[in-house]
Design a protein around this motif. Structure first.
Motif, PDB file in Angstrom:
ATOM      1  N   ILE A   1       0.431  -1.156   0.215  1.00 42.60           N
ATOM      2  CA  ILE A   1       0.038  -0.154   0.459  1.00 42.60           C
ATOM      3  C   ILE A   1       0.591   1.483  -0.122  1.00 42.60           C
ATOM      4  CG2 ILE A   1      -1.931   1.281   1.469  1.00 42.60           C
ATOM      5  CD1 ILE A   1      -2.772  -1.741   2.615  1.00 42.60           C
ATOM      6  N   ILE A   2       0.662   2.414  -0.716  1.00 42.93           N
ATOM      7  CA  ILE A   2       1.176   2.903  -0.717  1.00 42.93           C
ATOM      8  C   ILE A   2       0.292   4.078  -0.697  1.00 42.93           C
ATOM      9  CG2 ILE A   2       2.496   4.807  -2.327  1.00 42.93           C
ATOM     10  CD1 ILE A   2       3.973   2.365  -4.056  1.00 42.93           C
TER      11      ILE A   2
ATOM     12  N   GLU B   1      10.465   3.061  -7.687  1.00 40.77           N
ATOM     13  CA  GLU B   1       9.831   1.588  -9.291  1.00 40.77           C
ATOM     14  C   GLU B   1       9.246   1.171  -8.102  1.00 40.77           C
ATOM     15  OE1 GLU B   1      11.755  -2.323 -10.763  1.00 40.77           O
ATOM     16  OE2 GLU B   1      13.174  -0.727 -10.091  1.00 40.77           O
ATOM     17  N   ILE B   2       7.858   1.711  -7.953  1.00 46.98           N
ATOM     18  CA  ILE B   2       6.314   0.621  -7.757  1.00 46.98           C
ATOM     19  C   ILE B   2       6.701  -0.332  -7.881  1.00 46.98           C
ATOM     20  CG2 ILE B   2       3.906   0.698  -7.315  1.00 46.98           C
ATOM     21  CD1 ILE B   2       4.104   3.518  -9.553  1.00 46.98           C
ATOM     22  N   PRO B   3       6.677  -1.985  -6.634  1.00 47.90           N
ATOM     23  CA  PRO B   3       6.521  -2.893  -6.639  1.00 47.90           C
ATOM     24  C   PRO B   3       5.235  -3.451  -7.202  1.00 47.90           C
ATOM     25  CG  PRO B   3       7.048  -1.774  -4.176  1.00 47.90           C
ATOM     26  CD  PRO B   3       6.508  -1.450  -5.550  1.00 47.90           C
ATOM     27  N   SER B   4       5.470  -5.292  -7.012  1.00 46.39           N
ATOM     28  CA  SER B   4       4.517  -5.523  -7.687  1.00 46.39           C
ATOM     29  C   SER B   4       3.180  -5.497  -7.263  1.00 46.39           C
ATOM     30  CB  SER B   4       5.442  -6.979  -8.775  1.00 46.39           C
ATOM     31  OG  SER B   4       4.995  -7.768  -7.135  1.00 46.39           O
ATOM     32  N   GLY B   5       3.568  -5.637  -5.988  1.00 44.05           N
ATOM     33  CA  GLY B   5       1.860  -5.556  -5.965  1.00 44.05           C
ATOM     34  C   GLY B   5       1.252  -4.556  -5.043  1.00 44.05           C
ATOM     35  N   ALA B   6       1.868  -3.910  -5.003  1.00 46.16           N
ATOM     36  CA  ALA B   6       1.659  -2.376  -4.520  1.00 46.16           C
ATOM     37  C   ALA B   6       0.495  -1.856  -4.690  1.00 46.16           C
ATOM     38  CB  ALA B   6       2.569  -1.202  -4.526  1.00 46.16           C
TER      39      ALA B   6
ATOM     40  N   VAL C   1       7.003   0.286 -12.755  1.00 45.99           N
ATOM     41  CA  VAL C   1       6.292  -0.434 -12.319  1.00 45.99           C
ATOM     42  C   VAL C   1       6.961  -2.178 -12.733  1.00 45.99           C
ATOM     43  CG1 VAL C   1       4.406  -1.317 -11.959  1.00 45.99           C
ATOM     44  CG2 VAL C   1       4.169   1.268 -12.128  1.00 45.99           C
ATOM     45  N   ARG C   2       6.919  -2.121 -11.444  1.00 45.78           N
ATOM     46  CA  ARG C   2       7.559  -3.809 -11.610  1.00 45.78           C
ATOM     47  C   ARG C   2       6.479  -4.628 -12.322  1.00 45.78           C
ATOM     48  NH1 ARG C   2       9.588  -3.859  -5.618  1.00 45.78           N
ATOM     49  NH2 ARG C   2      11.666  -1.231  -5.868  1.00 45.78           N
ATOM     50  N   SER C   3       6.715  -5.950 -13.186  1.00 44.86           N
ATOM     51  CA  SER C   3       5.546  -6.937 -13.673  1.00 44.86           C
ATOM     52  C   SER C   3       4.992  -7.881 -12.669  1.00 44.86           C
ATOM     53  CB  SER C   3       6.672  -7.820 -14.658  1.00 44.86           C
ATOM     54  OG  SER C   3       8.055  -8.406 -13.756  1.00 44.86           O
ATOM     55  N   GLY C   4       4.004  -8.011 -12.805  1.00 42.11           N
ATOM     56  CA  GLY C   4       2.924  -8.557 -12.040  1.00 42.11           C
ATOM     57  C   GLY C   4       2.231  -7.983 -10.913  1.00 42.11           C
ATOM     58  N   ASN C   5       1.717  -6.302 -10.998  1.00 40.97           N
ATOM     59  CA  ASN C   5       1.212  -4.879 -10.365  1.00 40.97           C
ATOM     60  C   ASN C   5       0.055  -5.461 -11.130  1.00 40.97           C
ATOM     61  OD1 ASN C   5      -0.136  -2.588  -9.273  1.00 40.97           O
ATOM     62  ND2 ASN C   5       2.061  -2.474  -8.607  1.00 40.97           N
ATOM     63  N   LEU C   6      -0.524  -5.538 -10.258  1.00 40.00           N
ATOM     64  CA  LEU C   6      -2.499  -5.952 -10.911  1.00 40.00           C
ATOM     65  C   LEU C   6      -2.932  -4.594 -11.419  1.00 40.00           C
ATOM     66  CD1 LEU C   6      -3.392  -9.249  -8.273  1.00 40.00           C
ATOM     67  CD2 LEU C   6      -2.456  -9.320 -10.449  1.00 40.00           C
ATOM     68  N   LEU C   7      -2.301  -3.566 -10.246  1.00 35.86           N
ATOM     69  CA  LEU C   7      -3.761  -2.425 -10.718  1.00 35.86           C
ATOM     70  C   LEU C   7      -2.941  -0.992 -11.883  1.00 35.86           C
ATOM     71  CD1 LEU C   7      -5.322  -1.846  -6.909  1.00 35.86           C
ATOM     72  CD2 LEU C   7      -6.224  -2.330  -9.206  1.00 35.86           C
ATOM     73  N   TYR C   8      -1.438  -1.361 -11.573  1.00 40.89           N
ATOM     74  CA  TYR C   8      -0.834  -0.332 -12.564  1.00 40.89           C
ATOM     75  C   TYR C   8       0.544  -0.481 -13.833  1.00 40.89           C
ATOM     76  CZ  TYR C   8      -2.837   2.243  -8.565  1.00 40.89           C
ATOM     77  OH  TYR C   8      -3.882   2.581  -8.365  1.00 40.89           O
ATOM     78  N   SER C   9       0.874  -0.207 -14.594  1.00 43.59           N
ATOM     79  CA  SER C   9       1.664  -0.278 -14.909  1.00 43.59           C
ATOM     80  C   SER C   9       2.421   0.648 -15.535  1.00 43.59           C
ATOM     81  CB  SER C   9       0.961  -1.504 -16.398  1.00 43.59           C
ATOM     82  OG  SER C   9       0.332  -0.184 -17.126  1.00 43.59           O
ATOM     83  N   SER C  10       3.892   0.684 -16.883  1.00 38.38           N
ATOM     84  CA  SER C  10       4.374   1.930 -17.205  1.00 38.38           C
ATOM     85  C   SER C  10       4.883   1.495 -18.681  1.00 38.38           C
ATOM     86  CB  SER C  10       5.280   2.485 -16.292  1.00 38.38           C
ATOM     87  OG  SER C  10       6.483   1.590 -16.577  1.00 38.38           O
TER      88      SER C  10
END
Length: 201
Positions: A76-77, A92-97, A130-139
């Motif tokens: 959570i951020i 860099e936003i973690p894959s789960g954040a 955004v790290r791969s695997g993030n369920l809500l965000y990408s870049s």
């Protein structure tokens, strides 16, 4: 009183904050709201992999902050966590954040949202990954987008180049997406974009 396992602040003269994984035998799980906000000398932060949450405005207005790595454990951020971090070059936003909206509608007027304020005022930020695997965000090329890549959430204020081509997949743009981008003079829309069109930049 802060919840157990929450960091609530540090000495304002600190230049590098290395957060321990435990304090008095209690695992550090959260960087509390406003805990490092407005520290003028803070240039770097090391977070342990026990931290799962960064609270609202935790590092806001840390104008000298240039180095912070979010561990994969961060889920959570909070709102405005990096608001006005003028010197931050990359994050860099973690894959789960995911970015949490904890502010009421009376605080942020429509159509603004929490995501609009996450990196607002970060004029040196040139890349958001955004790290791969993030369920809500990408870049895409350092630009923060939703997972489906249909909405631009934040174009980094410090990204170089005077023009930016909006990908054809984009159908929505956040209100403050380009608010800090002083170098931009033109937005280019491709012929294949189903929603946007441009004429003379």
């Amino acid at each position: 009183y802060p919840a157990e396992g929450t960091v609530v602040g540090c000495d304002p003269s600190v230049t590098f904050a290395e957060i321990p994984s435990a304090i008095d035998g209690v695992a550090v799980k959260k960087i509390g709201e406003y805990s490092f906000a407005g520290l003028p000398e803070l240039t770097g932060v090391a977070l342990p992999d026990t931290v799962t949450e960064i609270g609202d405005f935790a590092f806001s207005e840390c104008v000298s902050l240039t180095d912070i790595t979010l561990p994969e454990s961060v889920k959570i951020i909070g709102v405005g966590a990096f608001l006005s971090c003028l010197s931050l070059p990359r994050i860099e936003i973690p894959s789960g954040a995911f970015l949490r909206d904890s502010l009421g509608s009376e605080t942020i007027p429509e159509p603004l949202s929490f995501a609009d304020f996450l990196f607002y005022g970060c004029f040196s930020l040139s890349e958001i990954e955004v790290r791969s695997g993030n369920l809500l965000y990408s870049s895409i090329n350092g630009v923060l987008m939703n997972r489906e890549q249909t909405k631009i959430l934040k174009y980094p204020g410090g990204k170089t180049g005077s023009s930016y081509q909006i990908p054809d997949c984009v159908t929505d743009i956040s209100v403050l997406a380009f608010s800090d981008s002083t170098a931009l003079t033109a937005l280019v829309v491709g012929d294949g974009n189903p929603v946007y069109a441009s004429e003379n930049g």
